[in-house]
Write an enzyme that holds these catalytic residues in place. Structure first.
Site, PDB file in Angstrom:
ATOM      1  CB  SER A 158      -3.733  55.084 -19.633  1.00 37.21           C
ATOM      2  OG  SER A 158      -2.901  54.476 -18.976  1.00 37.21           O
ATOM      3  CE1 TYR A 190      -6.216  53.440 -15.437  1.00 36.48           C
ATOM      4  CE2 TYR A 190      -4.603  52.298 -16.162  1.00 36.48           C
ATOM      5  CZ  TYR A 190      -5.492  52.896 -15.751  1.00 36.48           C
ATOM      6  OH  TYR A 190      -4.863  54.777 -15.827  1.00 36.48           O
TER       7      TYR A 190
END
Length: 278
Positions: free
Chosen positions: A142, A155
């Site tokens: 990501s 995250y």
């Protein structure tokens, strides 16, 4: 498309979003795709789906947080195909909450899926690929693993850790003919947004106002983002390359952000991100 690594592919998290888009794109090129889900019987099209190109998607049961489940899923592919050529790790979720409002147990659940889940898959797939003398592992990271997002810090941390895992694994497996590539998407319009998990303490937190503004910005950017088709196209380019790069950042704007992070002072990057998310 020439199948440089072979045609048997396992895609985790393939019941929706990025994983499903990748599975469909690869199947359309004639690959034998085994998609995974924790509840494949409940997923649309759980039975094998064949296409004119000769490929198919066959959904099988897998929980990346379980050693036993990982062993069973990979054994199922081996038993049916006699090999595993490409592993694509897409399974993951986002945990939202201030660091102070996140318990170790909540953080561990995030890492157990996003990081240790990938580790379990790679650890089980690597020996097969080494014996074959060839293989490809693609880990879906990501942009948040390159630029930390506040109030989604764990995250980001899990994706930062995935960057390190992938880079180290790439160097370790290179002598055996096995390639490892990171794909780092930015905001993408998928069910990822609706599946975000919030820490229990977030509902009554000293950070509540800033947290809600930050999450609101995340939701807006994700829902306004492109569909996962560009990520699937990036994966198609990777599987067609005999010498794929270490990392592929998807999207021109996202590549620009990564370049700016490398060029700008840390305080400038922190200030820019803080203005967006706090």
């Amino acid at each position: 498309m020439e199948k440089i690594y072979g045609d048997v592919i396992l895609v985790t998290g393939a019941s929706s979003g990025i994983g499903l888009a990748i599975a469909r794109a690869l199947s359309g090129q004639g690959y034998k795709v085994y998609g995974t889900s924790r509840n494949p019987g409940e997923d649309e099209g759980a039975a094998p789906r064949f296409n004119a190109a000769g490929g198919f998607i066959n959904m099988i049961k897998l929980d990346v947080c379980s050693d036993e489940s990982v062993d069973q899923a990979i054994k199922q592919v081996e038993d049916q195909e006699g090999r595993l050529d490409i592993l694509i790790n897409c399974a993951g979720f986002a945990l939202a909450g201030a660091v102070e409002d996140t318990t170790p147990e909540e953080a561990l659940k995030e890492f157990n899926t996003n990081f240790f889940g990938v580790h379990r898959m790679c650890r089980r797939a690597a020996p097969i690929m080494r014996r074959q003398g060839a293989g490809l592992i693609i880990n879906i990271g990501s942009l948040a693993g390159l630029i930390t997002v506040p109030f989604q810090t764990f995250y980001s941390a899990s994706k930062y850790a995935l960057e390190a895992l992938s880079e180290g694994l790439r160097m370790e497996l290179k002598p055996f003919g096995v390639k490892v590539v990171l794909v780092d998407p930015g905001d993408t319009s998928t069910g990822f947004t609706a599946n975000r998990v919030f820490t229990e303490a977030s509902s009554d937190s000293i950070y509540k106002n800033a947290f809600e503004r930050s999450v609101g910005r995340m939701i807006k950017d994700e829902q306004g983002g492109p569909p996962p088709d560009a990520i699937a196209r990036a994966v198609l380019r990777i599987v067609a390359s005999p010498d794929p790069p270490v990392r592929v950042v998807v999207g021109t704007a996202n590549r620009g952000l990564v370049l700016l992070k490398r060029l700008l002072p840390d305080r400038a990057v922190e200030s820019a991100v803080s203005k967006l998310y706090t």
